[in-house]
Design a protein around this motif. Structure first.
Motif, PDB file in Angstrom:
ATOM      1  N   ARG A 137      -0.952  -2.047  -1.748  1.00 39.15           N
ATOM      2  CA  ARG A 137      -0.883  -1.835  -0.400  1.00 39.15           C
ATOM      3  C   ARG A 137       0.156  -2.954   0.198  1.00 39.15           C
ATOM      4  NH1 ARG A 137      -6.400  -3.322   2.809  1.00 39.15           N
ATOM      5  NH2 ARG A 137      -7.015  -1.497   1.751  1.00 39.15           N
ATOM      6  N   TYR A 138       0.199  -4.050  -0.235  1.00 31.66           N
ATOM      7  CA  TYR A 138       1.029  -5.148   0.180  1.00 31.66           C
ATOM      8  C   TYR A 138       2.592  -4.658  -0.109  1.00 31.66           C
ATOM      9  CZ  TYR A 138      -3.135  -7.764   1.060  1.00 31.66           C
ATOM     10  OH  TYR A 138      -4.089  -8.479   1.616  1.00 31.66           O
ATOM     11  N   GLN A 141       3.682  -2.319   2.122  1.00 32.90           N
ATOM     12  CA  GLN A 141       3.949  -2.781   3.574  1.00 32.90           C
ATOM     13  C   GLN A 141       5.202  -3.622   3.621  1.00 32.90           C
ATOM     14  OE1 GLN A 141      -0.659  -4.105   4.308  1.00 32.90           O
ATOM     15  NE2 GLN A 141       0.862  -4.910   5.730  1.00 32.90           N
ATOM     16  N   SER A 153       3.497  -6.060   9.668  1.00 30.14           N
ATOM     17  CA  SER A 153       3.140  -6.141   8.152  1.00 30.14           C
ATOM     18  C   SER A 153       2.344  -7.428   8.051  1.00 30.14           C
ATOM     19  CB  SER A 153       4.378  -6.221   7.276  1.00 30.14           C
ATOM     20  OG  SER A 153       5.348  -7.470   7.829  1.00 30.14           O
ATOM     21  N   PRO A 256      -2.291  -1.877  10.023  1.00 26.84           N
ATOM     22  CA  PRO A 256      -0.942  -1.556  10.212  1.00 26.84           C
ATOM     23  C   PRO A 256      -0.647   0.059   9.936  1.00 26.84           C
ATOM     24  CG  PRO A 256      -1.162  -3.742   9.299  1.00 26.84           C
ATOM     25  CD  PRO A 256      -2.646  -3.143   9.150  1.00 26.84           C
ATOM     26  N   HIS A 257      -1.083   0.506   8.906  1.00 30.22           N
ATOM     27  CA  HIS A 257      -0.661   1.660   8.737  1.00 30.22           C
ATOM     28  C   HIS A 257      -1.162   2.788   9.451  1.00 30.22           C
ATOM     29  CE1 HIS A 257      -4.657   1.137   6.009  1.00 30.22           C
ATOM     30  NE2 HIS A 257      -4.602   2.266   6.869  1.00 30.22           N
TER      31      HIS A 257
END
Length: 421
Positions: A137-138, A141, A153, A256-257
């Motif tokens: 995930r990171y 981002q 992010s 965020p997404h």
């Protein structure tokens, strides 16, 4: 037979993907063993609502403990930020004491945050639910932030409530938060790999990430498994679509997404839809809408409504033409897509938004990449006969993969409980 699930997350109300999965586990264990045999060890603040099983609350780490962890564990590469924010001797002793009192045969630890409290001898016999791979995930981002400069992010979004105020400002500055995210990507990857090697079994909700972790950690096939989430939505719920150009977005907008995807959609796709269908309406359901989302919605006054948390999505999903899922980055499986399928609602998604879920012909999930393509798919679903066809495909998709019966069968395998009830 008794079961203990250890987590810092309150699963109720089920207004986020992580909560839905945890609540589904509790539902499953309660069905198999009865509520008196199921224990939930909650780290941190007291739950908001009444619990359906035995609840044990333990204190979270103090501010001093967290600061100490940052200096002695994160700075030395021994733990990720999210582990540091939820680690203390006091918390560990409380968890250990409760486990010793109830002596559960099955113990399920929620992500690396709780897995850090488990001795190696216990981990070798128990299960860690990893949700999705935070390292993946990171990484996405960071890549999205390079490609889309307006992406937020923040590495703290998912667990900001556990973060000392002293360091929260670091996540508000683009330079420092990017550095934090890069560091956390490396640290949490080490922790995920370590957990995969220590525990008898680890569970993820995305088969693609199962393959990644299995390969990355060098563990045997089957050591990491994919489990579908259990949703309350009923695949048999009657659709009431009558041809209106009405669409719905569902998602926690502090993530965020979700925030980025909705802003992209409102800027680039929605104007095309309105040109073709001036009467089109979009209902946004989700808490914590940011100022940018509210401003963009305001530019389309009359066609976009932004609501907060809605406990029953039945009406919104039952009358819409489609659910939109316009994510440009993210990881794991998107539960909103499965929930839509459970309501026989067609879904129009980006490839990222549909990751881990079957899409294309016969699935009820259509995938579009460019704004014009996305808009075309939405407009096509307002034709009643086409909508009915995709609604039926969505219903069958849910029944075969995500119904209660299908999910419980998968859980019997994942938790090694087949034949024990």
């Amino acid at each position: 037979m008794s079961v203990a699930l250890v987590s810092a997350v309150d699963p109720y109300p089920t207004d986020a993907g992580k909560k839905i999965v945890l609540a589904g586990f509790l539902d499953y264990f309660t069905d198999r063993y009865g509520p008196d045999k199921v224990h939930y060890i909650k780290v941190g603040a007291a739950p908001q609502l009444d619990f359906p099983v035995n609840l044990h609350q333990v204190p979270g780490p103090s501010r001093a403990a967290v600061i100490g962890n940052l200096a002695t564990r994160v700075a030395t590469g021994r733990a990720s930020l999210q582990e540091a924010f939820l680690r203390s001797r006091r918390t560990g002793r409380a968890i250990s004491r409760i486990i010793g009192e109830i002596r559960p045969q099955l113990q399920v630890y929620d992500t690396v945050r709780m897995a850090q409290y488990v001795p190696a001898s216990v981990a070798a016999q128990q299960i860690c639910y990893l949700d999705d791979l935070f390292s993946e995930r990171y990484d996405r981002q960071l890549k999205a932030a390079e490609r889309f400069p307006d992406v937020d992010s923040s590495p703290l979004a998912a667990f900001a409530e556990h973060v000392p105020r002293l360091i929260q400002p670091l996540a508000d500055n683009r330079t420092s938060r990017t550095a934090l995210l890069r560091a956390e990507r490396t640290l949490v990857r080490r922790s995920e790999d370590r957990v995969a090697r220590r525990f008898r079994r680890c569970l993820l909700v995305n088969q693609g990430e199962v393959d990644i972790l299995t390969r990355r950690a060098g563990v045997p096939p089957g050591r990491v498994q994919c489990v579908p989430p259990l949703l309350r939505a009923s695949a048999a719920q009657e659709r009431r679509y009558a041809g209106a150009p009405a669409f719905v977005f569902v998602g926690l907008l502090s993530l965020p997404h979700n925030d980025d995807g909705l802003r992209w959609f409102l800027r680039t796709v929605w104007p095309i839809v309105l040109t073709r269908l001036p009467a089109a309406r979009l209902r946004v359901i989700g808490r914590y809408a940011g100022s940018d989302v509210l401003e963009l919605a305001g530019h389309h006054a009359g066609s976009v409504a932004v609501d907060g948390y809605v406990p029953d999505l039945g009406d919104a999903l039952g009358t819409a033409a489609a659910l939109i899922n316009p994510l440009r980055f993210g990881s794991g499986i998107k539960l909103k897509v499965i929930e839509a399928l459970g309501h026989s609602l067609p879904v129009v998604s980006t490839p990222v938004g549909a990751e881990g879920i079957a899409s294309g012909s016969g699935t009820g999930v259509l995938v579009g990449t460019e704004p014009a393509e996305f808009a075309e798919l939405l407009c096509s679903l307002t034709e009643p006969a086409r909508n009915a066809e995709y609604s039926e495909a969505a219903r069958e998709h849910f029944a075969s993969t995500y119904s209660r019966q299908a999910v419980f069968a998968a859980y019997d395998t994942a938790f090694s409980l087949a034949g024990a009830h």
